[in-house]
Design a protein around this motif. Structure first.
Motif, PDB file in Angstrom:
ATOM      1  N   THR A 502       0.804  -1.223   0.000  1.00 38.33           N
ATOM      2  CA  THR A 502       0.000   0.000   0.000  1.00 38.33           C
ATOM      3  C   THR A 502       0.833   1.268   0.000  1.00 38.33           C
ATOM      4  OG1 THR A 502      -0.025  -0.052   2.407  1.00 38.33           O
ATOM      5  CG2 THR A 502      -1.892  -1.078   1.283  1.00 38.33           C
ATOM      6  N   SER A 503       2.142   1.147   0.086  1.00 39.43           N
ATOM      7  CA  SER A 503       2.961   2.348   0.153  1.00 39.43           C
ATOM      8  C   SER A 503       4.158   2.181  -0.774  1.00 39.43           C
ATOM      9  CB  SER A 503       3.412   2.581   1.600  1.00 39.43           C
ATOM     10  OG  SER A 503       4.099   3.801   1.695  1.00 39.43           O
ATOM     11  N   ASN A 525       6.652   7.210   0.114  1.00 38.03           N
ATOM     12  CA  ASN A 525       5.372   7.074   0.819  1.00 38.03           C
ATOM     13  C   ASN A 525       4.166   7.476   0.010  1.00 38.03           C
ATOM     14  OD1 ASN A 525       6.421   6.151   3.355  1.00 38.03           O
ATOM     15  ND2 ASN A 525       7.205   8.228   3.685  1.00 38.03           N
ATOM     16  N   LEU A 526       4.145   7.101  -1.257  1.00 35.27           N
ATOM     17  CA  LEU A 526       2.963   7.402  -2.075  1.00 35.27           C
ATOM     18  C   LEU A 526       1.972   6.253  -1.910  1.00 35.27           C
ATOM     19  CD1 LEU A 526       4.811   8.745  -5.235  1.00 35.27           C
ATOM     20  CD2 LEU A 526       3.898  10.035  -3.295  1.00 35.27           C
ATOM     21  N   GLY A 527       0.654   6.601  -1.827  1.00 33.02           N
ATOM     22  CA  GLY A 527      -0.306   5.609  -1.368  1.00 33.02           C
ATOM     23  C   GLY A 527      -1.102   4.866  -2.416  1.00 33.02           C
ATOM     24  N   GLY A 528      -1.279   5.377  -3.605  1.00 38.88           N
ATOM     25  CA  GLY A 528      -2.109   4.690  -4.598  1.00 38.88           C
ATOM     26  C   GLY A 528      -2.022   5.411  -5.929  1.00 38.88           C
ATOM     27  N   GLU A 531      -2.057   9.407  -5.991  1.00 41.06           N
ATOM     28  CA  GLU A 531      -0.840   9.987  -5.411  1.00 41.06           C
ATOM     29  C   GLU A 531       0.364   9.760  -6.303  1.00 41.06           C
ATOM     30  OE1 GLU A 531       0.210   9.427  -1.310  1.00 41.06           O
ATOM     31  OE2 GLU A 531      -1.894   9.405  -0.679  1.00 41.06           O
ATOM     32  N   LYS A 559       8.051  -0.939  -3.725  1.00 42.55           N
ATOM     33  CA  LYS A 559       7.398  -0.981  -2.412  1.00 42.55           C
ATOM     34  C   LYS A 559       8.265  -0.262  -1.390  1.00 42.55           C
ATOM     35  CE  LYS A 559       5.687  -4.915  -0.443  1.00 42.55           C
ATOM     36  NZ  LYS A 559       5.425  -6.379  -0.378  1.00 42.55           N
TER      37      LYS A 559
END
Lengths: 678, 678
Positions: A502-503, A525-528, A531, A559
């Motif tokens: 997820t990150s 730390n980008l989420g989806g 982003e 990841k």
């Protein structure tokens, strides 16, 4: 000035004087009489006459004023004699006698009595249990040390008598002169403090050496040291440094600031220079004998021998404060005119093995015109043609212009040359590194040179390997490095699905961008999908603004991983082949330079040894050693990278930086490989 | 064995032999003739007879077989003469002559010719441009150095002739003996490699010293060094270490692994010991002269003088591999019996200033029975009663049992003592620190002692100040430390509202828990009332399980903060007062010990200097210096803590750890203050 009469008494009583050459009282009287003429009164119960002088039974009998009493009788009688001195209005005393504080409880009590008598009667009391003192300025030796000191500008204050005797005997051999020498003894009354205060004022003292085991009053010490170092250098050797016993601490600060570190910090803050060994202390005596009281930085080296000068140049270069002067073209031309074609006219200047004294003379003449040389280090090796004596004469002659610190290396062959230096008021350093180390200490960290590792890539003939090829190669050797290269935004959903999680992190891939963070070509730390899309835009924007010519081949999605950041890398050395580096990653690797290097091939055992070698090893193993199992994965990466490097000679450099080490895995988060440009 | 005839020729031709004492050809022939009897044939065009021997016009005229040709003629004639040697079937040659590679293009061509002739004819060729070589085993000196070497077990291989001459002259003065000395010169044919291979096999070589500027073949070098170090120690001084010129690198690894670091790593990996200065190299010659070829660790110190021995004990204690032996009670009792009451029977053993030789003798007798002493360092200072000569005789007598490394300190007074040592086959070290440093280098990091900072609190008489009082005091001095102490769970919502924000840390407050992380009494990144409630339970659970007796006063809630973790602390030093410490926080402070200390009061300028002093400073300022503004807030904290410490003498220790430094603020995230227990 306080202690002035102490150091320059017009009349002296020697209590316990003796005609027996094996007695301290003999040596004391003998030494005092060997100096300048002054009134000397021996006091002894046993004889009428001592060493040709009339002896008195008590100081009270002496028919004149007495400025200083020097006492060398059995400990039991000292207090009584000191009381007599008080009655006689003697204001200065030295108690040589031992058998006080250092000898147990009874001695401790007797010493307290001395302190009290001195205090009540205003007596300046040195000792007990000391060698005495010397003052070459007034040619006065009130000690029982063997031999007199040469006059000079250094004063030496010592809490160890044994170190005093060693220094005095050594100084005469090395032709180092002193102004005052004070053996502090038990410090029943006068301590290092009063003498430091005196030496601060004393104009014939240009530099101070201090040996201490304990300081009685910290704030006062800092205060007087500050005053001293505003005027003259103070070198401190503290013994008992390693002892941490009995220091119960509860805070981190407590354990990180043991008494020794606090002492060193206090000295430094007050401007003093702390040394850690006897050699360092004694080397400063030599440097001061050369009149070098102030830090210098720009050094020229003159030599007739390659090896010693190259090593000396290394040490200057690696020192914290010194640098080799870069000569101007004019200077080089001038040097070329006076030197043979084989000579080196850079810095070091190598006048070549067959050099006679005139060649040194020519070189010194030229160097004297070069303004930014602070000091010259002159190294002379004994070669067949070397006239060491004549060369030393040239050194002495020119040392009036710029300081020339000489290292005439060897033994019998060079002895006469060293004598010539010493007759000319210079000293010789057995090895040139003693000069460099002492000069560097003299600067006391004030001229700190930058020690940052440089990243200037220069004109490189290396090109970066593509990301997919890099990934393929690493995976082939079992090194975990995964991600998806996305050529266009539409690839994002598939990439996310492929990676899972997820990150994510996003990096621009471009042959023109080597250091991605510097180019702001990384986002973490980008989420989806939204982003990552936004990040993609942002990175492109940064690159367009900053490196508009950069060709962007796509974006690399990975990841996010937690753990400790490490670096494993390889550089192909022209002589040794693949050198594999291991260390802490991130910014710490650049600043702290805590890395270890091994030459491939590296087996697993060697890899463990390499990991163990970094200073920060306990961080990996856990400060209490509980995480040893993680390290296996790291060793595997080192072994694999070693193998890859041996089997792929076309690869010149590799960075796996960072490698994230977590409890389950060691994974390369970024990787680049450099190959020779075609 | 290859090179056997080279080192032990039965017949030698000296080409360019001379009767003129100023010529190299004179010294060469003279040195060769001064050795053991062998057939020597001078070759010279000019004379019929040289130094009493019949001279030949060419090697071809010599009416016997020749094992070795030593050539010292003008460079232009060397190739022709080497061809004659080949015709005469001479298989070994030394070319002393200069004027080859080092002298420019023409010389380079001439040197290539020599290489070719040697190769084509199977000639083992040393040089050109060298001093020659010596082999004391067969009493053969084929060099033009002045004087002969003493026989010994060390071999010295040098790429610098000048260093060779200096070492030889020095070694005779210091009474150090050698087995072989080889001046490598330009290495037109034989290189350091062949000689290292020979010395590995050579049984009369027990230790090797090597001075190198360049290595021709890395992997072969590693290979031979590994073989050597399996049998005997190899000490390498490399010059040209600081030169990084021309190394274009693009990776982190590239810049972190300059050629010098790679060289050192390769040597270490192969088991060699690298030194960085001439003194270190020469000190090893002394250590090997003492027969100490293998690392030792357990040291006893015997002395007649306090100062020098305390400093030596410090250095042993601070060394990476050596330690002072702890004597058993029996040993101490035995020592007490033979020493006066004032003597110290710990380690160092201080036999006191008036010690005669018999007291040393008694001590050595006892130490010889102590099994776990590897080596004794014996320090003798010149005191009035000291019979240095007799003491030296005792040292010599006992040195057969355990190694005794002597430092007889001083000058004229001790000279005879040093001579006695040397006559007994021992050497003297001018200062004892030379012994400690050399022994430590000999261990080559193999006996690495732990350097971890200890946190053992011991029996402390300190108690922790309450959290609210701590907070109040800090805020009073302008140090930002905020949070809410919650006595019960119901306080959570109000605490959240008071602090603001969305992410919190939770810590148990207990006078019994000093190190909260160790006790698992801290949770981070809690998001709201339910999470904090859950965290509260979890912490209680941990504490109940691990420290069931701990009294819990409540929970401390703080806003989470980002930034760099630093530590500022204070420890009240008994002598200097408040010592304020600054450094990197978290685990790095414990392991890397990158901290600086200043004594309060500290002003803002001093605080900046303190911050600047840590090695990791560039991490704070940004590696490129862009974040200087953040540091002001940090300096303010140091100044404030200094002031607080001065004004609150009841506080013994303070930890602000960590302080989080971000772009906008410097904030203490945890704080504890220790006061004396009542």
């Amino acid at each position: 000035m306080k202690l002035e009469t102490f150091f320059e008494p017009k009349s002296v009583a020697v209590i316990g004087a003796s005609s027996d050459k094996t007695k301290v009282g003999y040596a004391l009287l003998y030494n005092i009489l060997s100096g300048s003429k002054r009134d000397v009164y021996p006091v002894t119960l046993k004889q009428e006459e001592v060493q040709g002088l009339r002896a008195y039974k008590s100081v009270l009998e002496i028919p004149a004023e007495v400025d200083l009493a020097v006492i060398a009788v059995h400990a039991d009688f000292v207090a009584g004699i000191l009381r007599d001195c008080a009655k006689k209005n003697i204001k200065n005393a030295v108690v040589i006698s031992a058998g006080f504080k250092e000898a147990g409880e009874k001695g401790k009590e007797m010493e307290k009595e001395l302190t009290q008598i001195a205090q009540e009667n205003g007596i300046e009391l040195l000792g007990p249990n000391c060698l005495g003192f010397m003052n070459t300025q007034s040619n006065f030796n009130a000690s029982f040390a063997v031999g007199n000191l040469r006059p000079g500008n250094i004063s030496f204050l010592s809490q160890s008598g044994a170190l005093g005797t060693a220094m005095l005997d050594w100084a005469n051999k090395e032709k180092v002169g002193f102004s005052k020498f004070i053996s502090l003894g038990n410090e029943a009354s006068l301590s290092e403090m009063e003498f430091l205060e005196y030496l601060e004022q004393d104009e014939s003292t240009k530099a101070i050496l201090l040996y201490v085991e304990k300081i009685s009053d910290g704030p006062r010490f800092i205060d007087v040291v500050k005053k001293i170092t505003a005027k003259k250098p103070l070198i401190i050797l503290r013994a008992g440094r390693s002892v941490r016993g009995g220091e119960a601490v509860m805070s981190h600060t407590g354990s990180l600031a043991p008494a020794d570190a606090v002492f060193t910090a206090a000295c430094k803050q007050a401007g003093a220079i702390t040394v850690s060994s006897l050699r360092e202390l004694f080397n400063f005596a030599k440097l001061f004998q050369m009149g070098m009281y102030k830090p210098v930085s720009k050094i020229a080296i003159v030599t007739n021998g390659g090896g010693p000068s190259v090593n000396t140049a290394d040490l200057v270069d690696l020192s914290s404060s010194l640098e080799l002067v870069t000569f101007s073209e004019e200077t080089k031309e001038a040097l070329k005119k006076v030197l043979p074609s084989m000579a080196a006219v850079g810095n070091p200047i190598d006048v070549v093995g067959d050099a006679g004294s005139s060649r040194y003379d020519d070189v010194f003449k030229i160097l004297n015109t070069v303004e930014d040389i602070d000091a010259i280090i002159c190294i002379v090796t004994p070669q067949m043609m070397t006239d060491v004596e004549a060369i030393s004469q040239v050194i002495v002659a020119h040392s009036k212009e710029k300081p020339i610190l000489a290292s005439v290396m060897g033994g019998d062959f060079v002895r006469r040359g060293i004598e010539v230096l010493e007759q000319g008021g210079l000293v010789n350093f057995e090895f040139p590194n003693d000069i460099v180390e002492t000069l560097d200490l003299l600067s006391c960290g004030k001229n700190k040179k930058s020690t940052l590792v440089s990243h200037a890539p220069g004109d490189s003939n290396l090109a970066m390997l593509g990301i997919e090829e890099t990934m393929k190669l690493l995976n082939e050797y079992g090194i975990h490095f995964s991600g998806v290269l996305m050529k266009k935004r539409d690839d994002i959903p598939a990439a996310i699905e492929k990676l899972g999680g997820t990150s994510f992190s996003l990096k621009a891939i471009s042959p023109d961008i080597i250091h991605k963070s510097d180019a702001h070509a990384v986002l973490l730390n980008l989420g989806g999908v939204p982003e990552i899309n936004y990040g993609w835009n942002k990175i492109i924007e940064e690159i367009v603004n900053n490196i508009p010519t950069a060709k962007i081949e796509g974006m690399f999605l990975q990841k996010m991983r937690d753990g400790k950041q490490l670096i494993v890398g390889m550089k192909r050395d022209p002589i040794f082949g693949p050198a594999v580096l291991f260390g802490f990653g991130g910014i710490f690797v650049e600043i702290l330079n805590d890395v270890t290097i091994r030459i491939a091939p590296i087996d697993r055992e060697e890899a463990f040894a390499q990991i163990y070698e970094v200073k920060g090893y306990p961080i990996l193993a856990g400060a209490r050693g509980e995480k040893l199992n993680e390290i296996g994965g790291l060793a595997d990466i080192i072994v694999a990278l070693s193998k890859l490097s041996v089997e792929h000679p076309e690869i010149e450099e590799i960075d796996l930086n960072p490698i994230m080490l977590s409890e389950n895995s060691a994974t390369a988060v970024d990787a680049r490989m450099m190959v020779k440009k075609e």
